[in-house]
Write an enzyme that holds these catalytic residues in place. Sequence first.
Site, PDB file in Angstrom:
ATOM      1  N   LYS A 131       7.687   1.985 -47.382  1.00 54.00           N
ATOM      2  CA  LYS A 131       9.030   2.288 -47.853  1.00 54.00           C
ATOM      3  C   LYS A 131       9.888   1.041 -47.737  1.00 54.00           C
ATOM      4  O   LYS A 131       9.529   0.173 -46.935  1.00 54.00           O
ATOM      5  CB  LYS A 131       9.664   3.440 -47.077  1.00 54.00           C
ATOM      6  CG  LYS A 131       9.614   3.374 -45.552  1.00 54.00           C
ATOM      7  CD  LYS A 131      10.205   2.252 -44.786  1.00 54.00           C
ATOM      8  CE  LYS A 131      11.646   1.930 -44.851  1.00 54.00           C
ATOM      9  NZ  LYS A 131      12.043   0.771 -43.977  1.00 54.00           N
TER      10      LYS A 131
ATOM     11  N   TYR B 274      15.770   6.578 -43.955  1.00 52.56           N
ATOM     12  CA  TYR B 274      15.211   7.553 -43.000  1.00 52.56           C
ATOM     13  C   TYR B 274      16.125   8.773 -42.887  1.00 52.56           C
ATOM     14  O   TYR B 274      15.663   9.902 -42.756  1.00 52.56           O
ATOM     15  CB  TYR B 274      15.035   6.927 -41.613  1.00 52.56           C
ATOM     16  CG  TYR B 274      13.958   5.878 -41.539  1.00 52.56           C
ATOM     17  CD1 TYR B 274      12.619   6.229 -41.407  1.00 52.56           C
ATOM     18  CD2 TYR B 274      14.269   4.523 -41.572  1.00 52.56           C
ATOM     19  CE1 TYR B 274      11.626   5.265 -41.323  1.00 52.56           C
ATOM     20  CE2 TYR B 274      13.288   3.546 -41.496  1.00 52.56           C
ATOM     21  CZ  TYR B 274      11.973   3.922 -41.376  1.00 52.56           C
ATOM     22  OH  TYR B 274      10.997   2.958 -41.307  1.00 52.56           O
TER      23      TYR B 274
HETATM   24  P1  NDP Z   1       7.761  -8.611 -41.829  1.00 56.38           P
HETATM   25  O1  NDP Z   1       8.689  -9.647 -42.341  1.00 56.38           O
HETATM   26  O2  NDP Z   1       7.493  -8.586 -40.373  1.00 56.38           O
HETATM   27  O3  NDP Z   1       6.351  -8.734 -42.559  1.00 56.38           O
HETATM   28  C1  NDP Z   1       6.259  -8.771 -43.954  1.00 56.38           C
HETATM   29  C2  NDP Z   1       4.990  -9.534 -44.329  1.00 56.38           C
HETATM   30  O4  NDP Z   1       4.859  -9.448 -45.727  1.00 56.38           O
HETATM   31  C3  NDP Z   1       5.026 -11.024 -44.017  1.00 56.38           C
HETATM   32  O5  NDP Z   1       4.656 -11.297 -42.688  1.00 56.38           O
HETATM   33  C4  NDP Z   1       4.036 -11.564 -45.023  1.00 56.38           C
HETATM   34  O6  NDP Z   1       2.731 -11.393 -44.500  1.00 56.38           O
HETATM   35  C5  NDP Z   1       4.128 -10.585 -46.201  1.00 56.38           C
HETATM   36  N1  NDP Z   1       4.805 -11.131 -47.373  1.00 56.38           N
HETATM   37  C6  NDP Z   1       4.288 -11.183 -48.622  1.00 56.38           C
HETATM   38  N2  NDP Z   1       5.153 -11.718 -49.480  1.00 56.38           N
HETATM   39  C7  NDP Z   1       6.265 -12.001 -48.776  1.00 56.38           C
HETATM   40  C8  NDP Z   1       7.501 -12.595 -49.120  1.00 56.38           C
HETATM   41  N3  NDP Z   1       7.788 -12.977 -50.377  1.00 56.38           N
HETATM   42  N4  NDP Z   1       8.418 -12.763 -48.139  1.00 56.38           N
HETATM   43  C9  NDP Z   1       8.177 -12.374 -46.880  1.00 56.38           C
HETATM   44  N5  NDP Z   1       7.000 -11.814 -46.487  1.00 56.38           N
HETATM   45  C10 NDP Z   1       6.046 -11.627 -47.433  1.00 56.38           C
HETATM   46  O7  NDP Z   1       8.322  -7.191 -42.327  1.00 56.38           O
HETATM   47  P2  NDP Z   1       7.994  -5.744 -41.753  1.00 56.38           P
HETATM   48  O8  NDP Z   1       6.599  -5.708 -41.288  1.00 56.38           O
HETATM   49  O9  NDP Z   1       9.051  -5.336 -40.824  1.00 56.38           O
HETATM   50  O10 NDP Z   1       8.184  -4.838 -43.066  1.00 56.38           O
HETATM   51  C11 NDP Z   1       7.212  -4.794 -44.087  1.00 56.38           C
HETATM   52  C12 NDP Z   1       7.361  -3.490 -44.863  1.00 56.38           C
HETATM   53  O11 NDP Z   1       7.149  -2.401 -43.983  1.00 56.38           O
HETATM   54  C13 NDP Z   1       8.750  -3.268 -45.483  1.00 56.38           C
HETATM   55  O12 NDP Z   1       8.617  -2.558 -46.685  1.00 56.38           O
HETATM   56  C14 NDP Z   1       9.440  -2.414 -44.449  1.00 56.38           C
HETATM   57  O13 NDP Z   1      10.495  -1.634 -44.977  1.00 56.38           O
HETATM   58  C15 NDP Z   1       8.292  -1.551 -43.985  1.00 56.38           C
HETATM   59  N6  NDP Z   1       8.472  -1.023 -42.640  1.00 56.38           N
HETATM   60  C16 NDP Z   1       8.213   0.286 -42.463  1.00 56.38           C
HETATM   61  C17 NDP Z   1       8.357   0.858 -41.243  1.00 56.38           C
HETATM   62  C18 NDP Z   1       8.065   2.298 -41.061  1.00 56.38           C
HETATM   63  O14 NDP Z   1       8.365   2.813 -39.986  1.00 56.38           O
HETATM   64  N7  NDP Z   1       7.476   2.970 -42.039  1.00 56.38           N
HETATM   65  C19 NDP Z   1       8.817   0.072 -40.094  1.00 56.38           C
HETATM   66  C20 NDP Z   1       9.012  -1.322 -40.375  1.00 56.38           C
HETATM   67  C21 NDP Z   1       8.844  -1.842 -41.629  1.00 56.38           C
HETATM   68  P3  NDP Z   1       1.651 -12.566 -44.525  1.00 56.38           P
HETATM   69  O15 NDP Z   1       2.253 -13.687 -43.741  1.00 56.38           O
HETATM   70  O16 NDP Z   1       0.461 -11.956 -43.916  1.00 56.38           O
HETATM   71  O17 NDP Z   1       1.460 -12.924 -45.985  1.00 56.38           O
END
Ligand code: NDP
Length: 355
Positions: A124, A208
């Site tokens: 999401k 949420y």
């Molecule tokens: P982070 O910033 O911690 O991680 C996102 C990851 O996405 C990066 O580490 C990178 O991984 C990858 N990525 C790919 N393209 C991009 C880009 N253009 N810019 C930045 N990162 C990119 O975010 P979160 O893990 O907090 O969130 C990720 C998703 O999960 C979102 O959609 C968020 O809303 C969702 N989320 C859902 C939760 C829930 O409870 N359901 C809780 C927290 C987040 P890499 O370095 O491996 O390429």
Amino acid sequence: MASAAAVVSLDPSGNLCSFFKQDQKPVGWAILGLGSYATTQILPNMRYCKLSKPVAFISGSPDKLKRYGDAFGISPEHRYSYDNMDAIKDNPEIEVVYVITPPGTHKDFTLRAARLGKHVCCEKPMANSVAECEEMIDACAKAGKQLQIGYRCHYEPYNLQATELCRKGEFGVLRSIQASMGFSAQPGIWRLNKKLGGGGSMYDIGIYGLQALRYLSGEEPSEVFATISNPPKDERFKEVEDTVHVVFKFPSGLTGSVACSYSWAGVNRYEVLGTKGRLVAENATGYYGFQFQIGSRSVTVQPGNMWASQMDHLSECIRTGAKTNRTPGEMGRQDIRIIHAIYESARTGRSVKLG
Ligand code: NDP
């Protein structure tokens, strides 16, 4: 909850599955995006899955591929970059791609995964616009693949129980549901970038509260009225909104509200007011430490693992061919549609009807 009978058939691991054969091979999942949520929640909780197994990682970071690949036992030939991920097409072990990246990237990764012949679970909020959501739904349908949105609260025992109690009239006729969600967003994160985040606090965490209104009531809002306020001269909010207050009208006469912000010390709660009773939930949609109260009585629900349940549910749908995912793309699209109506209301100063 103490006085209510169990309403969902969760096994001790929290899995909802009932008819998956024990001897069937677990469904292989590729985790795309090794960020905070993937590495601190999804992967550690995947060990509680019965039907789902991480078999591949896709990441833009070779360091992370090595570090997390080694830690979670993913063999080097199952570690992909975004550049070479088309090769997953020829890896039959990968059946699902779990997209855990910023929302602005969800559409492209989902379309790619579907075209490569994989089912998709997407985090999401689903995407930046309703049109993007449509493209994602269509691409998965055309490929004959399933699309699930990572709405973990639909698999979380406290929220499931609260939903059951609301729907069966435990609190009488529901008159009001109020949700508040907030945390303090640090400068520089993608959540403050409109292209990557899609929007601000409403998109990221207000969703949420919106979800809770929808699943607790079982109704869809018919009208929204919203205001947005950004602290003056706060550089964080050049592109996305800070604080949102929304009022929702529902067809039954229920009124709801969601307040959310990137400037509040952590808050995550909802309150249900009915003609016969009241439910207050603190840390209502968080990860742990749920505190639910009916009137003055604290309630306890048998714990379950929502992440494992969410992933196993999609795996079960895949193995059984069921087209009845509890949190499908259409649910994600509806949230995006409502959120854009909220933005329209705040922009125009008028309420917006949802047909
Ligand atoms: P982070 O910033 O911690 O991680 C996102 C990851 O996405 C990066 O580490 C990178 O991984 C990858 N990525 C790919 N393209 C991009 C880009 N253009 N810019 C930045 N990162 C990119 O975010 P979160 O893990 O907090 O969130 C990720 C998703 O999960 C979102 O959609 C968020 O809303 C969702 N989320 C859902 C939760 C829930 O409870 N359901 C809780 C927290 C987040 P890499 O370095 O491996 O390429």
